[in-house]
Design an enzyme around this catalytic site. Structure first.
Site, PDB file in Angstrom:
ATOM      1  N   LYS A  40       0.774  -1.189   0.021  1.00 17.54           N
ATOM      2  CA  LYS A  40       0.069   0.091  -0.034  1.00 17.54           C
ATOM      3  C   LYS A  40       0.877   1.289   0.161  1.00 17.54           C
ATOM      4  O   LYS A  40       1.829   1.572   0.628  1.00 17.54           O
ATOM      5  CB  LYS A  40      -0.878   0.056   1.282  1.00 17.54           C
ATOM      6  CG  LYS A  40      -1.919   1.088   1.380  1.00 17.54           C
ATOM      7  CD  LYS A  40      -3.224   0.890   0.902  1.00 17.54           C
ATOM      8  CE  LYS A  40      -4.189   2.113   0.879  1.00 17.54           C
ATOM      9  NZ  LYS A  40      -5.490   1.725   0.217  1.00 17.54           N
ATOM     10  N   GLU A  73      -6.759  -0.725 -12.062  1.00 15.81           N
ATOM     11  CA  GLU A  73      -7.640  -0.302 -10.687  1.00 15.81           C
ATOM     12  C   GLU A  73      -7.789   1.021 -10.773  1.00 15.81           C
ATOM     13  O   GLU A  73      -7.386   1.927 -11.859  1.00 15.81           O
ATOM     14  CB  GLU A  73      -6.761  -0.839  -9.372  1.00 15.81           C
ATOM     15  CG  GLU A  73      -5.382  -0.309  -9.234  1.00 15.81           C
ATOM     16  CD  GLU A  73      -4.653  -0.678  -7.962  1.00 15.81           C
ATOM     17  OE1 GLU A  73      -5.298  -1.192  -6.968  1.00 15.81           O
ATOM     18  OE2 GLU A  73      -3.504  -0.599  -8.083  1.00 15.81           O
TER      19      GLU A  73
HETATM   20  C1  PLP Z   1      -6.003   1.175  -0.988  1.00 16.96           C
HETATM   21  C2  PLP Z   1      -6.114   0.894  -2.142  1.00 16.96           C
HETATM   22  C3  PLP Z   1      -7.114  -0.216  -2.644  1.00 16.96           C
HETATM   23  C4  PLP Z   1      -8.345  -0.827  -1.780  1.00 16.96           C
HETATM   24  O1  PLP Z   1      -7.937  -1.629  -0.885  1.00 16.96           O
HETATM   25  P1  PLP Z   1      -8.652  -2.273   0.385  1.00 16.96           P
HETATM   26  O2  PLP Z   1      -7.426  -2.978   1.370  1.00 16.96           O
HETATM   27  O3  PLP Z   1      -9.605  -3.158   0.060  1.00 16.96           O
HETATM   28  O4  PLP Z   1      -8.823  -0.871   1.130  1.00 16.96           O
HETATM   29  C5  PLP Z   1      -6.946  -0.536  -3.914  1.00 16.96           C
HETATM   30  N1  PLP Z   1      -6.040  -0.135  -4.807  1.00 16.96           N
HETATM   31  C6  PLP Z   1      -5.272   0.756  -4.325  1.00 16.96           C
HETATM   32  C7  PLP Z   1      -4.057   1.597  -5.337  1.00 16.96           C
HETATM   33  C8  PLP Z   1      -5.174   1.185  -2.974  1.00 16.96           C
HETATM   34  O5  PLP Z   1      -4.468   2.382  -2.647  1.00 16.96           O
END
Ligand code: PLP
Length: 182
Positions: A40, A73
């Site tokens: 993340k 995404e």
């Molecule tokens: C936070 C995020 C998500 C979603 O992740 P979750 O764990 O489901 O909240 C998807 N893609 C990106 C780029 C993100 O930063």
């Protein structure tokens, strides 16, 4: 790293009811060789540029592409499409979000087929249902892509079923850990 913030949602109440209006930007998600997307991070120039494209085109949020030109995404969320009852979500170049993982778990329990694979722009637009996933909002329907309705433009049956299950599981001790705020 952990941080606690008030709960937010990518989609507001009206958007959850009618589905989001999304644009697919030609901006490319930074390749895994440059930034590992499974960690993340807020290295979001690609996602923010996609979002600006979406706003320019009158959409509410964006999806951007992976380095092969498939759908990756959006800014803070993963994407799923449903075709003939089967679910698919992009496999590469994305953060494997916990909500994406939860959709796989919910599908396993509900007897629905779900896989991570390439999702082309054409396949996404031809889907029966599309939804996005994030801790910020859970499972959120998409009913318009690039100005055109997804199928009949209504929130789909599988999406609605998964949304309901997702929130039910928050009260289920097998799926959640209560937090005492006293
Ligand atoms: C936070 C995020 C998500 C979603 O992740 P979750 O764990 O489901 O909240 C998807 N893609 C990106 C780029 C993100 O930063």
């Amino acid at each position: 790293m952990t941080f606690a913030v008030p709960f937010g949602s990518v989609a507001n109440a009206e958007q959850l009811r009618r589905g989001l209006n999304v644009a697919i930007s030609d901006k490319v998600r930074i390749p895994p060789a440059s930034i590992d997307p499974s960690i993340k991070n807020y290295h979001w120039l690609d996602l923010v540029r996609g979002l600006y494209d979406a706003y320019d085109r009158g959409a509410e949020t964006a999806l951007i592409l992976d380095f092969n030109g498939n759908v990756a995404e959006g800014p803070g969320f993963n994407v799923f499409c449903v075709k003939d009852g089967k679910l698919k979500t992009p496999a590469v170049g994305v953060l494997p979000g916990i909500t994406r993982r939860t959709v796989f778990d919910l599908c396993a329990e509900a007897g629905l087929a779900a896989s991570a694979a390439d999702v082309s722009v054409a396949a996404l637009k031809a889907a029966d249902e599309v939804f996005i996933t994030s801790t910020a909002g859970g499972i959120m329907p998409v009913t318009v892509i690039d100005g055109i309705s997804v199928a009949d433009g209504q929130v789909g049956a599988i999406t609605s079923r998964l949304m309901a299950l997702y929130w039910q599981k928050h009260e289920d001790p097998a799926w959640s850990s209560p937090v005492s705020y006293t």
